[in-house]
Motif scaffolding. Structure first.
Motif, PDB file in Angstrom:
ATOM      1  N   GLU A 186      12.507  -3.939 -13.155  1.00 19.38           N
ATOM      2  CA  GLU A 186      12.356  -2.786 -14.046  1.00 19.38           C
ATOM      3  C   GLU A 186      12.099  -3.208 -15.489  1.00 19.38           C
ATOM      4  OE1 GLU A 186      14.717   1.350 -15.237  1.00 19.38           O
ATOM      5  OE2 GLU A 186      15.545  -0.007 -13.728  1.00 19.38           O
ATOM      6  N   VAL A 187      12.778  -4.251 -15.943  1.00 17.42           N
ATOM      7  CA  VAL A 187      12.603  -4.717 -17.320  1.00 17.42           C
ATOM      8  C   VAL A 187      11.172  -5.198 -17.544  1.00 17.42           C
ATOM      9  CG1 VAL A 187      13.312  -6.431 -19.031  1.00 17.42           C
ATOM     10  CG2 VAL A 187      15.037  -5.317 -17.589  1.00 17.42           C
ATOM     11  N   LEU A 188      10.664  -5.982 -16.596  1.00 21.81           N
ATOM     12  CA  LEU A 188       9.304  -6.503 -16.705  1.00 21.81           C
ATOM     13  C   LEU A 188       8.279  -5.376 -16.635  1.00 21.81           C
ATOM     14  CD1 LEU A 188       7.445  -8.940 -16.903  1.00 21.81           C
ATOM     15  CD2 LEU A 188       7.579  -9.178 -14.405  1.00 21.81           C
ATOM     16  N   LEU A 189       8.507  -4.420 -15.749  1.00 21.96           N
ATOM     17  CA  LEU A 189       7.584  -3.291 -15.609  1.00 21.96           C
ATOM     18  C   LEU A 189       7.541  -2.464 -16.894  1.00 21.96           C
ATOM     19  CD1 LEU A 189       5.687  -1.694 -13.792  1.00 21.96           C
ATOM     20  CD2 LEU A 189       7.670  -0.450 -12.920  1.00 21.96           C
ATOM     21  N   ASP A 244       0.824  -1.204   0.000  1.00 21.84           N
ATOM     22  CA  ASP A 244       0.000   0.000   0.000  1.00 21.84           C
ATOM     23  C   ASP A 244       0.858   1.255   0.000  1.00 21.84           C
ATOM     24  OD1 ASP A 244      -2.419  -1.381   0.051  1.00 21.84           O
ATOM     25  OD2 ASP A 244      -2.226  -1.719   2.203  1.00 21.84           O
ATOM     26  N   ARG A 245       2.078   1.151  -0.501  1.00 21.97           N
ATOM     27  CA  ARG A 245       2.959   2.312  -0.505  1.00 21.97           C
ATOM     28  C   ARG A 245       2.442   3.402  -1.429  1.00 21.97           C
ATOM     29  NH1 ARG A 245       8.496  -0.629  -1.742  1.00 21.97           N
ATOM     30  NH2 ARG A 245       7.037  -2.173  -2.511  1.00 21.97           N
ATOM     31  N   VAL A 246       2.628   4.630  -1.009  1.00 18.71           N
ATOM     32  CA  VAL A 246       2.265   5.785  -1.820  1.00 18.71           C
ATOM     33  C   VAL A 246       3.552   6.425  -2.303  1.00 18.71           C
ATOM     34  CG1 VAL A 246       1.186   8.051  -1.824  1.00 18.71           C
ATOM     35  CG2 VAL A 246       0.121   6.169  -0.573  1.00 18.71           C
ATOM     36  N   HIS A 247       3.623   6.702  -3.587  1.00 21.68           N
ATOM     37  CA  HIS A 247       4.858   7.205  -4.177  1.00 21.68           C
ATOM     38  C   HIS A 247       4.742   8.701  -4.445  1.00 21.68           C
ATOM     39  CE1 HIS A 247       6.260   3.098  -4.530  1.00 21.68           C
ATOM     40  NE2 HIS A 247       5.049   2.798  -4.932  1.00 21.68           N
ATOM     41  N   VAL A 292      10.238   6.543  -9.835  1.00 22.26           N
ATOM     42  CA  VAL A 292       9.531   5.808  -8.787  1.00 22.26           C
ATOM     43  C   VAL A 292      10.241   4.496  -8.486  1.00 22.26           C
ATOM     44  CG1 VAL A 292       7.363   4.660  -8.186  1.00 22.26           C
ATOM     45  CG2 VAL A 292       7.317   6.849  -9.379  1.00 22.26           C
ATOM     46  N   ILE A 293      10.712   3.834  -9.542  1.00 23.16           N
ATOM     47  CA  ILE A 293      11.380   2.544  -9.375  1.00 23.16           C
ATOM     48  C   ILE A 293      12.584   2.663  -8.446  1.00 23.16           C
ATOM     49  CG2 ILE A 293      12.747   0.796 -10.592  1.00 23.16           C
ATOM     50  CD1 ILE A 293      10.866   1.127 -12.961  1.00 23.16           C
ATOM     51  N   LYS A 294      13.271   3.799  -8.510  1.00 18.62           N
ATOM     52  CA  LYS A 294      14.448   4.002  -7.659  1.00 18.62           C
ATOM     53  C   LYS A 294      14.086   3.987  -6.177  1.00 18.62           C
ATOM     54  CE  LYS A 294      17.110   6.662 -11.053  1.00 18.62           C
ATOM     55  NZ  LYS A 294      17.738   7.977 -11.365  1.00 18.62           N
ATOM     56  N   GLN A 295      12.828   4.306  -5.861  1.00 15.57           N
ATOM     57  CA  GLN A 295      12.381   4.312  -4.470  1.00 15.57           C
ATOM     58  C   GLN A 295      11.997   2.911  -3.997  1.00 15.57           C
ATOM     59  OE1 GLN A 295       9.082   7.034  -4.559  1.00 15.57           O
ATOM     60  NE2 GLN A 295      10.379   8.846  -4.397  1.00 15.57           N
ATOM     61  N   ASP A 296      11.751   2.020  -4.946  1.00 11.95           N
ATOM     62  CA  ASP A 296      11.257   0.685  -4.609  1.00 11.95           C
ATOM     63  C   ASP A 296      12.378  -0.345  -4.628  1.00 11.95           C
ATOM     64  OD1 ASP A 296       8.616   1.239  -4.152  1.00 11.95           O
ATOM     65  OD2 ASP A 296       8.031   1.009  -6.239  1.00 11.95           O
ATOM     66  N   THR A 297      12.188  -1.369  -3.845  1.00 13.59           N
ATOM     67  CA  THR A 297      13.078  -2.526  -3.905  1.00 13.59           C
ATOM     68  C   THR A 297      12.241  -3.719  -4.343  1.00 13.59           C
ATOM     69  OG1 THR A 297      12.656  -3.011  -1.569  1.00 13.59           O
ATOM     70  CG2 THR A 297      14.598  -1.666  -2.091  1.00 13.59           C
ATOM     71  N   GLY A 298      12.852  -4.616  -5.048  1.00 11.21           N
ATOM     72  CA  GLY A 298      12.135  -5.802  -5.496  1.00 11.21           C
ATOM     73  C   GLY A 298      11.308  -5.585  -6.742  1.00 11.21           C
ATOM     74  N   ILE A 299      11.479  -4.449  -7.413  1.00 14.46           N
ATOM     75  CA  ILE A 299      10.743  -4.179  -8.644  1.00 14.46           C
ATOM     76  C   ILE A 299      11.598  -4.594  -9.838  1.00 14.46           C
ATOM     77  CG2 ILE A 299       9.688  -2.401 -10.082  1.00 14.46           C
ATOM     78  CD1 ILE A 299       8.171  -2.915  -7.527  1.00 14.46           C
ATOM     79  N   LYS A 321       4.200   8.093 -17.376  1.00 11.79           N
ATOM     80  CA  LYS A 321       5.193   7.215 -18.000  1.00 11.79           C
ATOM     81  C   LYS A 321       6.631   7.624 -17.690  1.00 11.79           C
ATOM     82  CE  LYS A 321       6.334   5.003 -22.398  1.00 11.79           C
ATOM     83  NZ  LYS A 321       5.997   4.891 -23.844  1.00 11.79           N
ATOM     84  N   GLU A 322       6.924   8.912 -17.802  1.00 10.47           N
ATOM     85  CA  GLU A 322       8.302   9.364 -17.591  1.00 10.47           C
ATOM     86  C   GLU A 322       8.676   9.445 -16.114  1.00 10.47           C
ATOM     87  OE1 GLU A 322       8.561  13.008 -19.771  1.00 10.47           O
ATOM     88  OE2 GLU A 322       8.838  11.989 -21.705  1.00 10.47           O
ATOM     89  N   ARG A 323       7.698   9.302 -15.235  1.00 12.27           N
ATOM     90  CA  ARG A 323       7.988   9.317 -13.802  1.00 12.27           C
ATOM     91  C   ARG A 323       8.287   7.924 -13.256  1.00 12.27           C
ATOM     92  NH1 ARG A 323       4.510  13.950 -10.682  1.00 12.27           N
ATOM     93  NH2 ARG A 323       4.418  15.464 -12.382  1.00 12.27           N
ATOM     94  N   ILE A 324       7.923   6.899 -14.017  1.00 11.35           N
ATOM     95  CA  ILE A 324       8.108   5.526 -13.550  1.00 11.35           C
ATOM     96  C   ILE A 324       9.565   5.220 -13.190  1.00 11.35           C
ATOM     97  CG2 ILE A 324       7.935   3.087 -14.195  1.00 11.35           C
ATOM     98  CD1 ILE A 324       5.267   4.394 -13.522  1.00 11.35           C
ATOM     99  N   PRO A 325      10.553   5.588 -14.035  1.00  7.70           N
ATOM    100  CA  PRO A 325      11.944   5.305 -13.652  1.00  7.70           C
ATOM    101  C   PRO A 325      12.340   5.950 -12.328  1.00  7.70           C
ATOM    102  CG  PRO A 325      11.812   5.876 -15.976  1.00  7.70           C
ATOM    103  CD  PRO A 325      10.467   6.181 -15.384  1.00  7.70           C
TER     104      PRO A 325
END
Length: 216
Positions: A156-159, A5-8, A147-154, A141-145
């Motif tokens: 990136e290639v699949l996303l 339930d994380r909010v980015h 956001v990914i930096k804040q997450d672990t276990g994501i 779309k351009e914010r996803i990279p």
């Protein structure tokens, strides 16, 4: 690949759910596209009709310039760029929206100048379509990279693959929205496409089923 339930903070509230669905991987590309388009539609409508009006002015200017070039044999692209700048500056509204629309208009202008197949007879519609897609990229779309930096276990290639898989649905819907908004001169009545895997209720079938089941 649950996202909990994380909010980015790099995504606005509208786009939190689409990102969560993409990360979880439980929904297919059509379903992810639908929930993303729902957020985008709300975003477009909240931002209002300034881009519609500005796209109309810029589109008319481009159409007249191309028409005039047929008589003179050349287009003064620099002058047209400056005219677009002037239209954006003179229009009352938020700087962000004016810049997004101006960016979209100059992108269309670039494509026309360098031979891309664009129907300049519908330049306003094409600019508005490009604005809507620019908004999608800017807000999601351009914010996803980032956001990914804040997450672990994501993964990136699949996303990124999931994001690209839903692109055709988004492109087709944005195209329809631009046509309608240009015709209506407003984004107030944009419609969502049918939700994936949903179908209209057959009242006769439903009634017969109820009778057969002894519920009537």
């Amino acid at each position: 690949m649950p996202d909990g339930d994380r909010v980015h903070s790099r995504l606005t509230r509208l786009y939190q759910k689409p990102y969560k669905w993409l990360c979880e991987g439980k929904a297919n590309s059509n379903e992810c596209a639908w929930i993303t388009m729902k957020a985008l539609k709300q975003d477009i409508m909240r931002k209002g009709d300034l881009p519609v009006m500005l796209a109309r002015y810029m589109g008319k200017s481009l159409e007249l310039t191309i028409e005039d070039a047929g008589n003179r044999g050349s287009v003064d692209w620099t002058a047209l760029n400056l005219e677009f700048d002037g239209l954006a500056q003179k229009t009352r509204g938020t700087h962000y929206l004016k810049e997004l629309t101006l960016c979209a208009a100059k992108s269309v202008l670039h494509d026309v100048r360098y031979g891309q197949e664009i129907d300049t007879g519908n330049a306003s519609e094409k600019i508005l379509e490009r604005y809507m897609y620019t908004l999608y990229k800017s807000e999601f779309k351009e914010r996803i990279p980032l956001v990914i930096k804040q997450d672990t276990g994501i993964d990136e290639v699949l996303l990124n693959r999931r994001i690209e898989e839903m692109q055709p649905d988004i492109d087709a819907t944005v195209n329809k929205w631009a046509k309608k908004a240009t015709k209506d001169e407003s984004v107030a009545k944009l419609r969502m496409p049918r939700r994936p895997n949903s179908k209209p209720i057959d009242l006769d079938e439903d009634l017969l089923g109820s009778i057969g089941g002894g519920t009537l």
